[in-house]
Design a protein around this motif. Structure first.
Motif, PDB file in Angstrom:
ATOM      1  N   LEU A  41     -38.870   9.809   7.269  1.00 50.59           N
ATOM      2  CA  LEU A  41     -37.098  10.058   7.968  1.00 50.59           C
ATOM      3  C   LEU A  41     -37.262  11.646   7.608  1.00 50.59           C
ATOM      4  O   LEU A  41     -35.873  12.467   8.084  1.00 50.59           O
ATOM      5  CB  LEU A  41     -36.786   9.154   6.376  1.00 50.59           C
ATOM      6  CG  LEU A  41     -36.637   7.744   6.886  1.00 50.59           C
ATOM      7  CD1 LEU A  41     -35.375   7.602   5.535  1.00 50.59           C
ATOM      8  CD2 LEU A  41     -35.534   6.875   7.537  1.00 50.59           C
ATOM      9  N   LEU A  84     -26.637  10.346   9.605  1.00 56.50           N
ATOM     10  CA  LEU A  84     -27.348   9.472   9.437  1.00 56.50           C
ATOM     11  C   LEU A  84     -28.454   9.660   9.074  1.00 56.50           C
ATOM     12  O   LEU A  84     -29.175   8.571   8.142  1.00 56.50           O
ATOM     13  CB  LEU A  84     -27.672   8.891  10.628  1.00 56.50           C
ATOM     14  CG  LEU A  84     -26.509   7.639  11.623  1.00 56.50           C
ATOM     15  CD1 LEU A  84     -26.918   7.208  12.741  1.00 56.50           C
ATOM     16  CD2 LEU A  84     -26.438   6.392  11.114  1.00 56.50           C
ATOM     17  N   LYS A  85     -29.220  10.478   9.304  1.00 55.74           N
ATOM     18  CA  LYS A  85     -30.773  10.949   8.758  1.00 55.74           C
ATOM     19  C   LYS A  85     -30.676  10.981   7.498  1.00 55.74           C
ATOM     20  O   LYS A  85     -31.318  10.606   6.755  1.00 55.74           O
ATOM     21  CB  LYS A  85     -31.461  11.965   8.923  1.00 55.74           C
ATOM     22  CG  LYS A  85     -32.215  11.548  10.769  1.00 55.74           C
ATOM     23  CD  LYS A  85     -32.898  12.882  10.919  1.00 55.74           C
ATOM     24  CE  LYS A  85     -33.964  12.554  12.624  1.00 55.74           C
ATOM     25  NZ  LYS A  85     -34.654  13.831  13.459  1.00 55.74           N
ATOM     26  N   THR A  86     -30.066  12.121   7.151  1.00 59.05           N
ATOM     27  CA  THR A  86     -29.682  12.042   5.150  1.00 59.05           C
ATOM     28  C   THR A  86     -29.693  11.077   4.893  1.00 59.05           C
ATOM     29  O   THR A  86     -30.175  11.296   3.186  1.00 59.05           O
ATOM     30  CB  THR A  86     -28.592  13.458   5.223  1.00 59.05           C
ATOM     31  OG1 THR A  86     -27.574  13.274   6.286  1.00 59.05           O
ATOM     32  CG2 THR A  86     -28.785  14.558   5.539  1.00 59.05           C
ATOM     33  N   GLN A  87     -28.288  10.473   5.078  1.00 54.14           N
ATOM     34  CA  GLN A  87     -27.973   9.166   4.522  1.00 54.14           C
ATOM     35  C   GLN A  87     -29.756   7.788   4.458  1.00 54.14           C
ATOM     36  O   GLN A  87     -29.940   7.579   3.588  1.00 54.14           O
ATOM     37  CB  GLN A  87     -26.859   8.736   5.294  1.00 54.14           C
ATOM     38  CG  GLN A  87     -25.974   9.293   5.164  1.00 54.14           C
ATOM     39  CD  GLN A  87     -24.503   8.120   5.865  1.00 54.14           C
ATOM     40  OE1 GLN A  87     -25.501   7.181   6.721  1.00 54.14           O
ATOM     41  NE2 GLN A  87     -22.996   8.513   5.412  1.00 54.14           N
ATOM     42  N   GLN A  88     -30.179   8.061   5.285  1.00 52.52           N
ATOM     43  CA  GLN A  88     -31.183   7.222   5.065  1.00 52.52           C
ATOM     44  C   GLN A  88     -32.499   7.771   3.981  1.00 52.52           C
ATOM     45  O   GLN A  88     -32.845   7.165   3.307  1.00 52.52           O
ATOM     46  CB  GLN A  88     -32.077   7.226   6.790  1.00 52.52           C
ATOM     47  CG  GLN A  88     -31.511   6.391   7.113  1.00 52.52           C
ATOM     48  CD  GLN A  88     -32.236   6.143   8.979  1.00 52.52           C
ATOM     49  OE1 GLN A  88     -32.888   7.060   9.172  1.00 52.52           O
ATOM     50  NE2 GLN A  88     -31.836   5.357  10.008  1.00 52.52           N
ATOM     51  N   LEU A  89     -32.803   9.569   4.467  1.00 52.42           N
ATOM     52  CA  LEU A  89     -32.967   9.978   3.600  1.00 52.42           C
ATOM     53  C   LEU A  89     -33.125   9.851   2.179  1.00 52.42           C
ATOM     54  O   LEU A  89     -33.730   9.372   0.926  1.00 52.42           O
ATOM     55  CB  LEU A  89     -33.072  11.342   3.498  1.00 52.42           C
ATOM     56  CG  LEU A  89     -34.604  12.388   2.964  1.00 52.42           C
ATOM     57  CD1 LEU A  89     -35.509  11.778   4.308  1.00 52.42           C
ATOM     58  CD2 LEU A  89     -34.052  13.835   3.423  1.00 52.42           C
ATOM     59  N   GLN A  90     -31.598   9.993   2.040  1.00 55.78           N
ATOM     60  CA  GLN A  90     -30.909  10.038   0.323  1.00 55.78           C
ATOM     61  C   GLN A  90     -31.220   7.949   0.252  1.00 55.78           C
ATOM     62  O   GLN A  90     -31.615   7.967  -1.190  1.00 55.78           O
ATOM     63  CB  GLN A  90     -29.696  10.051   0.452  1.00 55.78           C
ATOM     64  CG  GLN A  90     -29.548  11.122   0.209  1.00 55.78           C
ATOM     65  CD  GLN A  90     -27.719  12.021  -0.227  1.00 55.78           C
ATOM     66  OE1 GLN A  90     -27.100  10.845   1.121  1.00 55.78           O
ATOM     67  NE2 GLN A  90     -27.204  12.836  -0.455  1.00 55.78           N
ATOM     68  N   VAL A  91     -30.927   7.312   0.611  1.00 57.05           N
ATOM     69  CA  VAL A  91     -31.419   5.661   0.490  1.00 57.05           C
ATOM     70  C   VAL A  91     -32.942   5.833   0.124  1.00 57.05           C
ATOM     71  O   VAL A  91     -33.352   5.051  -0.908  1.00 57.05           O
ATOM     72  CB  VAL A  91     -30.867   4.424   2.079  1.00 57.05           C
ATOM     73  CG1 VAL A  91     -31.808   4.004   1.787  1.00 57.05           C
ATOM     74  CG2 VAL A  91     -29.408   4.662   2.015  1.00 57.05           C
ATOM     75  N   ALA A  92     -33.349   6.458   1.384  1.00 56.02           N
ATOM     76  CA  ALA A  92     -35.014   6.551   0.753  1.00 56.02           C
ATOM     77  C   ALA A  92     -35.603   6.665  -0.998  1.00 56.02           C
ATOM     78  O   ALA A  92     -35.724   6.336  -0.992  1.00 56.02           O
ATOM     79  CB  ALA A  92     -36.090   7.059   2.224  1.00 56.02           C
ATOM     80  N   ASP A 137     -26.230  12.179  14.133  1.00 59.48           N
ATOM     81  CA  ASP A 137     -27.896  12.320  13.872  1.00 59.48           C
ATOM     82  C   ASP A 137     -28.103  12.487  12.277  1.00 59.48           C
ATOM     83  O   ASP A 137     -28.749  11.917  11.537  1.00 59.48           O
ATOM     84  CB  ASP A 137     -28.664  12.565  14.846  1.00 59.48           C
ATOM     85  CG  ASP A 137     -28.198  11.844  16.779  1.00 59.48           C
ATOM     86  OD1 ASP A 137     -27.870  10.850  16.086  1.00 59.48           O
ATOM     87  OD2 ASP A 137     -28.835  11.210  17.516  1.00 59.48           O
ATOM     88  N   ALA A 143     -41.817   5.757   4.153  1.00 57.56           N
ATOM     89  CA  ALA A 143     -40.253   5.334   4.385  1.00 57.56           C
ATOM     90  C   ALA A 143     -40.080   7.794   4.040  1.00 57.56           C
ATOM     91  O   ALA A 143     -39.459   7.912   5.181  1.00 57.56           O
ATOM     92  CB  ALA A 143     -40.205   5.188   3.283  1.00 57.56           C
TER      93      ALA A 143
END
Lengths: 628, 90
Positions: free
Chosen positions: A485, A450-458, A447, A481
């Protein structure tokens, strides 16, 4: 002549008295001077000594004016004799006394009136004011008498009635009820303590004795008669004496001696005595008579007869007494016999009763013994039973104890077995929970990844929007966003908060735009580079003109002048070091700084955003690292 | 589009810092022209009306106008970075 002699004496006598009197009168009255000088309405008009009166200018008054003021002159003489302040003092004191008395009198009068009117004040007044009670009582009494004038008289009458009678009512000592029936009876011996017929068996004898002992009391009437007789005799004697002395010589004194009175023996009975007395009375009567000598013979006969009768009576009495004595003796004997008989019977009865009682006693004792024995037996039985019961109880207790022990042992064995197996089961469960934890941990890791990835994406999205933009564009959505995240990561929150709100609301310029703008700014700054501190329009114009002809520096010049700073900044910007360029530009002074202010603000915002983004990125990376 | 909006915003609030001097220059020149021309015209009118078409009143008027404009612009330059404003707006 006489008058003339007296007149000076009178004057002499009257002069001191007169002198004294006015002075006293004046002193009493108070201010003498005022009195002497002033005139009041009540006073008569003083005669004017000085001049003639207006009414009668020719002054025909009978009294010459010189004669009148003589007493006043005397007064004037008298006044100085007494010292002036003394009468004043006394007068003041007297006035004070008068006022005091008046006020106190008024106060007392008023308070008495009030007391008569109201009960409350009456209580107060009578209790606390001295002599108040007496005053009020006096007035109340007066009021009472005024209202009921007859009350006092009636009272007097009621009080006076017994006084007029005079005799005080006395109750005689014998009146009322008393414990004794009558005095005579008491005297006769009705008292229980005294010896009487009820006390002794020889009642009759006692009666006789008493008769003998107190013949006078028994025959009070006879005595009275005797007394009368004696009186009569006395009277006769007196009469005898009287005629001898005074008027009546008629009666002879010889008649009394003719007939001798019958003498009675002391031992004779009352009856005989009575007879003798009556006879004596008769004899005295006869002897009193004139013709006593006629009756002397029959009287003598009668006397003899009487003596005989008396003897007979005494004989009869003695006989009767003897007979009574015998009877009494007989009765005594019979009583004795009967008493003996009674005693004997009593003894017999007692013996029989004793025998009976003894038998009964024996029977009772046997009974009691039997009962006690029975009781003892029962008690013994009970004791035995108790002992048996106790023994049984002990046995039962022991059995229970044994059972319990056995059960305990069994339980212990069983539990030991069970624990052996259960512990293994527990270990298994623990390993399973560990595995579960591991799996959950892994899921957590996934999880967070995933969160960190999403954060990085953002963050990448933000950066790309910033870099791609030709013109500054707001990037609020991208930042929101990122924030969502991050899910309230404190570091991310702080980084976003550090960005100036205008930066993400209006967007930030890209580096190329910053360089372009710097060129413009640099040309402007160069124009104003030669300006002094407080420059007017002339110096501005001069610097503008002169800056055109200035040489441009090459390379990396040293120094704090505007031209060299600008060149260094341009170099740094070309290298891409925006941060250092901003620092260089910050070193400008004066007009140059004012002109480059906006550019510097822009650069600062850009730098802030870049720093925040870097922080967020590092945070995301750190989280990734932390998970593993 | 975006460019126009940006310029509009900049004008509405405050001139950009590097354009500050330029604006001041603009204002100084315009006021110089206007005021000197006004003074000149007043001088001309006065010379025509009162001074029998003499030349010096016109020069004097021009001088007055130019001097006034000079003073204003000088003050605005001295004031530093504060934006140039009219006396009425201040």
């Amino acid at each position: 002549m006489l008058r003339s002699t007296i007149a000076p004496g009178r004057q002499l006598l009257s002069a001191p008295a007169r002198q004294r009197i006015p002075s006293q009168w004046l002193s009493k009255a108070g201010a003498s001077s005022r009195l002497s000088n002033q005139r009041f309405f009540a006073d008569s008009k003083p005669p004017t000594t000085g001049g003639p009166t207006p009414a009668t200018p020719s002054s025909e008054s009978t009294v010459p004016p010189e004669t009148i003021p003589k007493p006043t002159e005397q007064e004037f003489k008298a006044v100085p004799e007494t010292p002036a302040p003394v009468p004043r003092k006394t007068g003041r004191f007297r006035r004070f006394l008068l006022y005091l008395i008046l006020t106190s009198g008024i106060a007392y009068g008023g308070s008495i009136f009030m007391a008569l009117k109201s009960d409350n004040f009456h209580d107060f007044f009578t209790e606390y004011i001295p002599y108040g009670e007496e005053c009020v009582l006096y007035f109340e009494e007066r009021d009472f008498y005024r209202r009921f004038p007859n009350a006092s008289r009636q009272q007097n009458r009621i009080q006076g009635a017994p006084r007029e009678d005079g005799k005080s009512v006395t109750i005689p000592s014998k009146s009322g009820l008393s414990w004794n029936v009558a005095k005579e009876e008491e005297e006769a011996g009705s008292d229980v303590s005294k010896a009487g017929p009820h006390m002794s068996s020889q009642a009759h004898e006692a009666h006789v004795k008493t008769d003998k002992a107190k013949p006078e009391e028994r025959n009070a009437a006879v005595i009275k008669a005797k007394e009368k007789a004696s009186k009569t005799t006395k009277d006769t004697k007196k009469e005898d004496q009287r005629p001898a002395s005074l008027d009546e010589p008629r009666q002879p004194a010889v008649a009394a001696s003719t007939i001798e009175l019958l003498k009675t023996q002391d031992g004779d009975d009352g009856l005989v005595q009575e007879l003798v007395k009556t006879f004596n009375d008769i004899v005295t009567v006869i002897s009193a008579d004139e013709n006593s000598s006629k009756y002397s013979a029959p009287v003598a006969k009668a006397k003899e007869e009487l003596l005989k009768i008396g003897e007979k009576i005494s004989a009869i009495r003695t006989e009767a007494a003897q007979a009574a004595q015998e009877e009494i003796n007989k009765a005594h004997n019979t009583f004795d016999e009967s008493a003996r008989e009674l005693i004997r019977r009593f003894e017999q009865m007692r013996e029989t009763e004793v025998a009976q009682f003894r038998e009964e006693f024996e029977a009772e004792r046997e009974k009691l013994a039997g009962a006690y024995q029975e009781k003892i037996k029962t008690e013994l039985q009970r004791a035995q039973e108790l002992a048996e019961q106790r023994l049984q109880n002990e046995l039962v207790e022991q059995a229970i104890e044994l059972n319990r022990k056995y059960v305990h042992e069994v339980q212990g064995l069983v539990e030991r077995e069970r624990e052996g197996r259960l512990s293994k089961l527990n270990e298994l469960a623990a390993s399973i929970t560990e595995l579960e934890n591991l799996t959950t941990g892994w899921s957590n890791v996934i999880d967070t990844n995933l969160k960190t990835q999403q954060l990085q994406v953002a963050v990448d999205a933000v950066r790309s929007t910033l870099e791609r933009a030709e013109t500054p564009r707001p990037f609020v959505r991208e930042l929101v966003a990122v924030k969502e995240l991050a899910a309230d990561d404190p570091v991310v929150d702080a980084a976003i908060a550090s960005i100036n709100p205008t930066a993400y609301q209006r967007g930030i310029p890209s580096t190329s735009m910053i360089i372009e703008r710097f060129r413009r700014v640099a040309s402007e700054v160069r124009k104003a580079s030669l300006l002094p501190e407080d420059a007017g329009i002339a110096s501005h114009a001069a610097s503008m003109v002169l800056s055109k002809v200035m040489f441009k520096k090459e390379g990396l010049p040293e120094g704090d002048d505007v031209e060299s700073i600008l060149i260094r900044t341009e170099h740094l910007l070309e290298e891409g070091n925006v941060d250092a360029a901003a620092r260089e530009m910050n070193g400008l002074q004066g007009w140059a700084k004012i002109l480059s202010k906006d550019w510097l603000g822009d650069v600062r915002r850009v730098l802030e955003v870049k720093q925040a983004l870097e922080v967020i990125e590092t945070e995301a990376r750190l989280q990734c690292l932390r998970v593993e | 589009m975006a460019d126009s909006s940006e310029t509009r915003v900049a004008r509405a609030t405050k001139p950009v810092s590097e354009a500050l001097l330029n604006e001041k220059w603009d204002r100084a020149i315009s006021s110089m022209i206007i005021k000197s021309s006004l003074g000149l015209s007043f001088g001309v009118v006065f010379s025509v009306l009162l001074f029998k078409r003499r030349a010096w009143p016109a020069w004097v008027g021009l001088g007055f106008g130019a001097g006034r404009a000079w003073e204003e612009s000088d003050a605005s330059f001295r004031r530093g970075d504060s934006p140039v404003r009219d006396l009425l707006h201040r």
